[in-house]
Design a protein around this motif. Structure first.
Motif, PDB file in Angstrom:
ATOM      1  N   UNK A 102       0.836  -1.203   0.000  1.00 53.03           N
ATOM      2  CA  UNK A 102       0.000   0.000   0.000  1.00 53.03           C
ATOM      3  C   UNK A 102       0.867   1.247   0.000  1.00 53.03           C
ATOM      4  N   UNK A 103       1.963   1.204   0.721  1.00 47.65           N
ATOM      5  CA  UNK A 103       2.882   2.349   0.748  1.00 47.65           C
ATOM      6  C   UNK A 103       3.540   2.578  -0.598  1.00 47.65           C
ATOM      7  N   UNK A 104       3.824   1.518  -1.300  1.00 46.79           N
ATOM      8  CA  UNK A 104       4.465   1.632  -2.617  1.00 46.79           C
ATOM      9  C   UNK A 104       3.459   1.992  -3.710  1.00 46.79           C
ATOM     10  N   UNK A 105       2.196   1.571  -3.546  1.00 50.53           N
ATOM     11  CA  UNK A 105       1.180   1.813  -4.571  1.00 50.53           C
ATOM     12  C   UNK A 105       0.415   3.102  -4.274  1.00 50.53           C
ATOM     13  N   UNK A 106       1.101   4.156  -4.035  1.00 51.34           N
ATOM     14  CA  UNK A 106       0.471   5.455  -3.779  1.00 51.34           C
ATOM     15  C   UNK A 106      -0.073   6.027  -5.083  1.00 51.34           C
ATOM     16  N   UNK A 108       0.536   8.744  -6.367  1.00 55.37           N
ATOM     17  CA  UNK A 108       1.590   9.436  -7.122  1.00 55.37           C
ATOM     18  C   UNK A 108       2.425   8.461  -7.943  1.00 55.37           C
ATOM     19  N   UNK A 109       2.412   7.177  -7.563  1.00 51.32           N
ATOM     20  CA  UNK A 109       3.170   6.149  -8.287  1.00 51.32           C
ATOM     21  C   UNK A 109       2.242   5.516  -9.324  1.00 51.32           C
ATOM     22  N   UNK A 110       2.514   5.695 -10.607  1.00 49.11           N
ATOM     23  CA  UNK A 110       1.616   5.210 -11.658  1.00 49.11           C
ATOM     24  C   UNK A 110       1.755   3.711 -11.976  1.00 49.11           C
ATOM     25  N   UNK A 111       2.507   2.949 -11.191  1.00 52.71           N
ATOM     26  CA  UNK A 111       2.732   1.531 -11.475  1.00 52.71           C
ATOM     27  C   UNK A 111       1.460   0.718 -11.197  1.00 52.71           C
ATOM     28  N   UNK A 112       0.762   0.237 -12.263  1.00 54.81           N
ATOM     29  CA  UNK A 112      -0.495  -0.505 -12.078  1.00 54.81           C
ATOM     30  C   UNK A 112      -0.260  -1.898 -11.475  1.00 54.81           C
ATOM     31  N   UNK A 113       0.911  -2.460 -11.669  1.00 56.53           N
ATOM     32  CA  UNK A 113       1.197  -3.797 -11.134  1.00 56.53           C
ATOM     33  C   UNK A 113       1.189  -3.776  -9.612  1.00 56.53           C
ATOM     34  N   UNK A 114       1.816  -2.772  -9.030  1.00 61.55           N
ATOM     35  CA  UNK A 114       1.825  -2.663  -7.573  1.00 61.55           C
ATOM     36  C   UNK A 114       0.412  -2.477  -7.029  1.00 61.55           C
ATOM     37  N   UNK A 115      -0.382  -1.724  -7.733  1.00 61.28           N
ATOM     38  CA  UNK A 115      -1.760  -1.502  -7.302  1.00 61.28           C
ATOM     39  C   UNK A 115      -2.547  -2.807  -7.326  1.00 61.28           C
ATOM     40  N   UNK A 118      -1.413  -5.011  -4.426  1.00 64.08           N
ATOM     41  CA  UNK A 118      -2.002  -4.539  -3.183  1.00 64.08           C
ATOM     42  C   UNK A 118      -3.466  -4.959  -3.078  1.00 64.08           C
ATOM     43  N   UNK A 119      -4.224  -4.819  -4.157  1.00 68.47           N
ATOM     44  CA  UNK A 119      -5.627  -5.212  -4.142  1.00 68.47           C
ATOM     45  C   UNK A 119      -5.773  -6.718  -3.900  1.00 68.47           C
ATOM     46  N   UNK A 120      -4.902  -7.507  -4.543  1.00 68.69           N
ATOM     47  CA  UNK A 120      -4.936  -8.966  -4.354  1.00 68.69           C
ATOM     48  C   UNK A 120      -4.608  -9.353  -2.912  1.00 68.69           C
ATOM     49  N   UNK A 121      -3.583  -8.719  -2.355  1.00 68.59           N
ATOM     50  CA  UNK A 121      -3.220  -9.003  -0.968  1.00 68.59           C
ATOM     51  C   UNK A 121      -4.342  -8.600  -0.005  1.00 68.59           C
ATOM     52  N   UNK A 122      -5.000  -7.495  -0.290  1.00 69.07           N
ATOM     53  CA  UNK A 122      -6.113  -7.056   0.558  1.00 69.07           C
ATOM     54  C   UNK A 122      -7.262  -8.045   0.499  1.00 69.07           C
ATOM     55  N   UNK A 123      -7.551  -8.576  -0.693  1.00 68.18           N
ATOM     56  CA  UNK A 123      -8.609  -9.577  -0.825  1.00 68.18           C
ATOM     57  C   UNK A 123      -8.266 -10.859  -0.062  1.00 68.18           C
ATOM     58  N   UNK A 124      -7.006 -11.292  -0.184  1.00 69.44           N
ATOM     59  CA  UNK A 124      -6.567 -12.510   0.524  1.00 69.44           C
ATOM     60  C   UNK A 124      -6.673 -12.309   2.033  1.00 69.44           C
ATOM     61  N   UNK A 125      -6.237 -11.143   2.492  1.00 61.24           N
ATOM     62  CA  UNK A 125      -6.291 -10.851   3.925  1.00 61.24           C
ATOM     63  C   UNK A 125      -7.734 -10.842   4.431  1.00 61.24           C
ATOM     64  N   UNK A 126      -8.639 -10.224   3.667  1.00 62.70           N
ATOM     65  CA  UNK A 126     -10.052 -10.186   4.064  1.00 62.70           C
ATOM     66  C   UNK A 126     -10.651 -11.594   4.087  1.00 62.70           C
TER      67      UNK A 126
END
Length: 196
Positions: A102-106, A108-115, A118-126
């Protein structure tokens, strides 16, 4: 000598008048009646004693049955306790990784892979937390609550800024409960009055 039973005709002819009881046998009957009463009293005492023992044995067996049933129910509930402890560590790693992503996928950072990561990790955690809840494993959220030595372990003291002393100000490691039983204490910082 014992009384010989005879027919009425024989008694008339011989002149024997042997009744059902011979006066010489009366003390024996009295003794036997007294002995029988004594024996009856002893038997009644034995019956009472055996009845009491039987009731105690029944109560003991019922207590053993209830304790065994409780033990089996606890074994069913808490048999996965060590497995849950191991999974909780995996949940910690997953949560820290998601926070890092989440810190890396701010924005301001246009990297869609990191985003996406992060979304995948959030889904797994939930999903992992929902599975935990399904099986009775819940994360403790003690911030703002009172310190409880059965649920929390103090790792530091922090100044009480806007908090009442003795309340939990921060959590350094989440604690977990399995069906209400603490399987991992929360590592907490407790608010104390600042000494100036």
């Amino acid at each position: 000598s014992p009384c010989v039973f005879s027919t009425a005709a024989q008694q008339r002819s011989t002149g024997d008048e042997c009744g059902p009881e011979d006066p010489r046998d009366e003390p024996k009957h009295r003794l036997s009646d007294c002995a029988l009463e004594h024996k009856a009293i002893k038997l009644e005492e034995q019956v009472r004693d055996l009845t009491e023992r039987y009731r105690k044995a029944l109560a003991d067996s019922e207590n053993v049955r209830r304790r065994t049933q409780k033990f089996v129910e606890d074994a069913k509930l808490f048999g996965i306790q060590s497995f849950c402890r191991d999974l909780v560590e995996v949940a910690d790693i997953l949560e820290k990784t998601a926070e890092s992503a989440a810190g890396e996928a701010e924005p301001s950072n246009p990297n869609p892979t990191l985003k996406k990561i992060y979304e995948g990790l959030s889904l797994i955690e939930a999903k992992l937390q929902s599975i935990f809840a399904k099986h009775g494993l819940q994360k403790m959220n003690p911030v703002g609550g009172k310190y409880d030595p059965y649920d929390h372990e103090i790792v530091c003291h922090v100044p009480a800024e806007g908090m009442q002393p003795g309340t939990i100000a921060l959590v350094t490691q989440d604690g977990y409960k399995l069906h209400g039983r603490t399987i991992r204490h929360a590592l907490v910082g407790v608010a104390v009055e600042s000494q100036e």
